[in-house]
Design an enzyme around this catalytic site. Structure first.
Site, short mmCIF file in Angstrom:
data_model
loop_
_atom_site.label_atom_id
_atom_site.label_comp_id
_atom_site.label_asym_id
_atom_site.label_seq_id
_atom_site.Cartn_x
_atom_site.Cartn_y
_atom_site.Cartn_z
N ASP A 33 0.70 -1.26 -0.10
CA ASP A 33 0.07 0.06 -0.04
C ASP A 33 0.93 1.42 0.06
O ASP A 33 1.67 1.48 1.06
CB ASP A 33 -0.84 -0.12 1.18
CG ASP A 33 -1.93 -0.88 1.22
OD1 ASP A 33 -2.78 -1.00 0.22
OD2 ASP A 33 -2.22 -1.82 2.07
N ASP A 173 -10.24 -5.79 -1.11
CA ASP A 173 -9.30 -5.07 0.12
C ASP A 173 -10.01 -4.21 0.90
O ASP A 173 -10.65 -3.28 0.76
CB ASP A 173 -8.20 -4.05 -0.85
CG ASP A 173 -7.21 -3.51 -0.16
OD1 ASP A 173 -6.86 -4.04 1.07
OD2 ASP A 173 -6.32 -2.86 -0.57
C1 DX5 Z 1 -6.46 0.07 3.03
C2 DX5 Z 1 -5.39 -0.57 2.53
C3 DX5 Z 1 -5.50 -2.03 2.62
C4 DX5 Z 1 -5.04 -2.60 3.96
C5 DX5 Z 1 -6.08 -3.53 4.39
O1 DX5 Z 1 -6.30 1.27 2.97
O2 DX5 Z 1 -5.61 -0.47 0.99
O3 DX5 Z 1 -4.60 -2.84 1.67
O4 DX5 Z 1 -4.04 -3.05 4.27
O5 DX5 Z 1 -6.09 -3.76 5.93
P1 DX5 Z 1 -7.00 -4.80 6.60
O6 DX5 Z 1 -6.67 -6.19 6.11
O7 DX5 Z 1 -6.31 -4.73 8.14
O8 DX5 Z 1 -8.25 -4.01 6.65
ZN ZN Z 2 -4.62 -1.85 -0.47
#
Ligand code: DX5
Ligand code: ZN
Length: 216
Positions: A33, A173
């Protein structure tokens, strides 16, 4: 076969190499990310760190750009070793051109949509991309809860993608846990991203195994 992409956002950045080694035997992709403090409130990493990750793993890097003006950084992330480069439709007025630019850089193009962004935004370019990323939280932070209305959106996107040849991946995601991954996969996702559910677990590798059992 559903693919699982651990998101390094929830890993210990002080020991990133070791964290990646924990998930490497079970993961299909590594989700990275990139946040700029403008498109999303948070700041994370840039091409230098992506390159460092690339040197440490054989996993394909699924780079999620949560940044404004992503076209300025396409070549830098391509050089850093991205396999997929996903831009947000909300910040790409010339989305078709940006997708072409990513492909010309030798990387697989993806387009991401925030929870409130309509599927119509990507209707014309579905056959140009390798991946559509549906955000199931408002992006910026790990550890948020899955937004329930997004489930219908995933189902509808999966329906539309069935008519596209070759069919792009449908990645979801945000807020994906062992408890809800089955329903997200059932809606038609082909790649599940999970950050806190994997790196927040005492054994990240077995968290992936448990997720895989749920969606088998
Ligand atoms: C959110 C990101 C995600 C994040 C997801 O802004 O794009 O990729 O890492 O994290 P979890 O799985 O903890 O919701
Ligand atoms: Zn992401």
């Amino acid at each position: 076969m559903i693919k699982i992409a651990p998101s390094v956002l929830s890993a210990d950045f002080g020991a990133l190499g070791e964290e990646i080694a924990k998930v490497e035997p079970e993961a299909d992709l590594l989700h990275v990310d990139v946040m700029d403090g403008h498109f999303v409130p948070n700041l994370t990493i840039g091409p230098l760190v992506v390159e460092a990750i690339h040197r440490r793993t054989r996993l394909p890097l699924d780079v999620h750009l949560m940044i404004q003006n992503p076209e300025r950084y396409v070549s830098a992330f391509a050089r850093a070793g991205a396999t997929y480069l996903t831009v947000h439709a909300e910040v790409c007025p010339h989305l078709h051109r940006t997708i072409q630019q990513i492909r010309e850089a030798g990387v697989k193009p993806g387009v991401a949509l925030n929870p409130s962004t309509s599927l119509h935004t990507v209707e014309e370019i579905l056959d140009q991309v390798e991946l559509i990323l549906i955000l199931s939280v408002n992006p910026g932070f790990g550890g948020q809860s899955f937004i329930p209305f997004v489930l219908k959106k995933i189902e509808e996107m999966a329906r539309r993608l069935r008519r596209v040849e070759p069919r792009p991946e449908l990645e979801v995601d945000g807020g994906i846990k062992i408890e809800n991954c089955r329903v997200v996969a059932g809606a038609g996702a082909t790649i599940l991203v999970a950050g806190s559910a994997i790196f927040g677990a005492s054994d990240p590798r077995s968290a992936i195994v448990k997720m895989r059992e749920q969606v088998a």
